[in-house]
Design a protein around this motif. Structure first.
Motif, short mmCIF file in Angstrom:
data_model
loop_
_atom_site.label_atom_id
_atom_site.label_comp_id
_atom_site.label_asym_id
_atom_site.label_seq_id
_atom_site.Cartn_x
_atom_site.Cartn_y
_atom_site.Cartn_z
N ASP A 65 11.82 2.70 -4.89
CA ASP A 65 10.51 3.32 -5.15
C ASP A 65 9.43 2.75 -4.24
O ASP A 65 8.31 3.26 -4.19
CB ASP A 65 10.11 3.09 -6.62
N ASP A 66 9.77 1.69 -3.54
CA ASP A 66 8.85 1.07 -2.60
C ASP A 66 8.60 2.04 -1.44
O ASP A 66 9.53 2.47 -0.76
CB ASP A 66 9.48 -0.23 -2.08
N ASP A 67 7.35 2.37 -1.19
CA ASP A 67 6.99 3.33 -0.14
C ASP A 67 7.36 2.85 1.26
O ASP A 67 7.31 3.64 2.21
CB ASP A 67 5.49 3.64 -0.18
N ARG A 68 7.73 1.60 1.39
CA ARG A 68 8.10 1.10 2.72
C ARG A 68 9.48 1.59 3.15
O ARG A 68 9.84 1.45 4.32
CB ARG A 68 8.08 -0.44 2.72
N PHE A 69 10.25 2.17 2.21
CA PHE A 69 11.60 2.62 2.51
C PHE A 69 11.70 4.13 2.50
O PHE A 69 11.00 4.81 1.75
CB PHE A 69 12.60 2.05 1.51
N HIS A 116 21.15 6.63 5.53
CA HIS A 116 20.72 5.24 5.70
C HIS A 116 19.30 5.08 5.17
O HIS A 116 18.45 5.96 5.35
CB HIS A 116 20.71 4.83 7.18
N PHE A 117 19.06 3.94 4.54
CA PHE A 117 17.68 3.55 4.25
C PHE A 117 17.11 2.86 5.49
O PHE A 117 17.78 2.03 6.12
CB PHE A 117 17.63 2.58 3.07
N HIS A 118 15.87 3.23 5.81
CA HIS A 118 15.16 2.61 6.92
C HIS A 118 13.77 2.20 6.46
O HIS A 118 13.27 2.69 5.44
CB HIS A 118 15.00 3.60 8.09
N ARG A 119 13.16 1.32 7.22
CA ARG A 119 11.74 1.08 7.00
C ARG A 119 11.01 2.34 7.45
O ARG A 119 11.22 2.84 8.56
CB ARG A 119 11.27 -0.12 7.82
N ARG A 120 10.16 2.84 6.58
CA ARG A 120 9.47 4.11 6.87
C ARG A 120 8.69 4.05 8.18
O ARG A 120 8.67 5.03 8.94
CB ARG A 120 8.53 4.46 5.72
N GLU A 132 16.01 -14.76 2.45
CA GLU A 132 14.86 -13.85 2.50
C GLU A 132 14.50 -13.40 1.08
O GLU A 132 15.37 -13.13 0.25
CB GLU A 132 15.20 -12.64 3.37
N THR A 133 13.20 -13.31 0.79
CA THR A 133 12.74 -12.88 -0.54
C THR A 133 12.16 -11.48 -0.54
O THR A 133 12.12 -10.83 -1.59
CB THR A 133 11.70 -13.85 -1.09
N ASP A 134 11.71 -10.99 0.60
CA ASP A 134 11.12 -9.66 0.71
C ASP A 134 12.18 -8.66 1.15
O ASP A 134 12.70 -8.78 2.27
CB ASP A 134 9.97 -9.67 1.71
N PRO A 135 12.53 -7.67 0.30
CA PRO A 135 13.58 -6.72 0.70
C PRO A 135 13.33 -6.06 2.04
O PRO A 135 14.27 -5.88 2.83
CB PRO A 135 13.58 -5.70 -0.45
N ALA A 136 12.10 -5.69 2.32
CA ALA A 136 11.81 -4.98 3.58
C ALA A 136 11.99 -5.86 4.80
O ALA A 136 12.09 -5.35 5.92
CB ALA A 136 10.39 -4.42 3.55
N ALA A 137 12.05 -7.17 4.60
CA ALA A 137 12.23 -8.08 5.74
C ALA A 137 13.70 -8.34 6.04
O ALA A 137 14.00 -9.05 7.00
CB ALA A 137 11.51 -9.39 5.46
#
Length: 373
Positions: A62-66, A77-81, A23-28
């Motif tokens: 810093d990615d707003d998706r997290f 825990h980090f989650h997808r926002r 996987e290349t996209d961290p959020a994925a």
């Protein structure tokens, strides 16, 4: 009924965790379906570096998706926002025994508080919600919240001479209060979620079920007791959140469960030929069936210590040793890798490459690796 051995289970889990680094996209990353724990320095960062094909640095958060929050078992825990509302719904206790288990209370604490564990949880959540209107340190929030809650929900801390809300109660209640954590902040720092919504106290069994299914998806096949331990509830409590659509399999003769749509991967997983330096509390070593991960009890004690657990060396489909890293000044990170058995030269070289990746993720320009017996 499908019967598999522990080696096949580990091969499945390595693939399910995304440790082949495709996987290349961290959020994925698949681990975010459940959440990526960040209880120890850079744990989540290094867990992501072990799974993502590409450069990973602290700037990823810093990615707003997290978003970072106290969620499963009160751990950060980090989650997808976009999925945090579903996680919050899943963490509403389904009944009083579930609430007691989640806040680590026994009957004595309930009696001392003069209220049920469920009421204690949401009384604390309302107070935290009232206090946290901006960015504040955990200590500041605790002091202010203690003034708003009944005496039975707090204790006198001998170390600092201050009365605090019970630690686990604060952690478990904060997500219901609409409160998150500031990533990378020391000491722990709280802030209101941008979309707090209203305080929801109604149990949501479907949401809780999705957490159990997520656990079985990446750490299966597993038994109900394993899932209960991950969630932080009782063994009987997990029955109320047990998913449909599971396949029953045998792991070295013991009953375990896996989502039906994952059976094909379990039957024919990719060759587990990866080498990774997994950080302490990585989701892979968070599986509750430790005897499947590491059958030898002496080695289990090396991987999971009561205090200060090391990272785990993953090689040839097994946890093959442990590792630690220590900063030498501001520019070099020194690694000590302790394999359980002699490593093949190719594995040693791959472990050195992984150490370079860990050092880069932690923004150290130089590193050194030492292998010890």
């Amino acid at each position: 009924m499908l019967e598999v051995d522990r080696e096949q289970v580990l091969a499945y889990r390595i693939a399910a965790h995304g440790l082949h680094r495709e996987e290349t996209d961290p959020a994925a990353a698949a681990v975010f379906d459940l959440g990526l724990q960040d209880s120890v320095r850079d744990t989540a960062l290094l867990g992501l570096a072990a799974r993502i094909d590409g450069e990973i640095t602290p700037g990823v958060w810093d990615d707003d998706r997290f978003v970072l929050a106290w969620t499963h078992r009160g751990a950060p825990h980090f989650h997808r926002r976009a999925e945090l509302d579903a996680i919050r719904a899943a963490l509403v206790p389904l009944d009083e025994k579930d609430a007691m288990a989640r806040i680590l209370w026994q009957r004595k604490q309930v009696d001392d508080a003069g209220m049920s564990a469920t009421d204690a949880l949401f009384t604390a959540a309302k107070a935290i919600r009232e206090v946290v209107t901006g960015v504040q340190t955990k200590g500041t929030v605790s002091g202010a919240v203690t003034k708003l809650i009944p005496d039975g929900l707090s204790y006198a801390c001998r170390g600092c001479g201050v009365v605090h809300i019970y630690e686990q109660l604060m952690r478990v209640a904060s997500i219901h209060a609409g409160v998150r954590l500031e990533a990378g902040a020391t000491p722990a720092t709280l802030a209101p979620l941008e979309r707090r919504g209203r305080l929801k106290t109604a149990p949501d069994a479907k949401a809780a079920t999705r957490v159990v299914e997520g656990y079985l998806r990446i750490n299966g096949p597993a038994a109900p007791g394993d899932a209960a331990a991950y969630v932080g509830t009782t063994r009987t409590g997990v029955d109320a959140m047990w998913p449909d659509g599971l396949a029953e399999v045998r792991v070295d003769g013991k009953k375990a469960f896996l989502p039906e749509d994952r059976v094909a991967l379990l039957e024919n997983p990719p060759e587990p030929d990866v080498v990774r330096l997994l950080p302490p509390l990585d989701p892979f070593v968070q599986a509750r069936d430790r005897a499947v991960l590491v059958p030898d009890k002496a080695r289990q004690k090396e991987v999971w210590k009561i205090l200060g657990s090391p990272g785990a060396l993953l090689a040839d489909g097994e946890i093959a040793g442990v590792w630690r890293a220590k900063a030498s000044g501001k520019k070099r990170l020194d690694f000590t890798v302790t394999p359980f058995d002699t490593l093949r030269p190719a594995v040693r070289k791959a472990a050195e490459d992984e150490a370079a990746r860990v050092a880069a993720a932690r923004e150290f320009p130089d590193h050194r690796v030492t292998f010890t017996p």
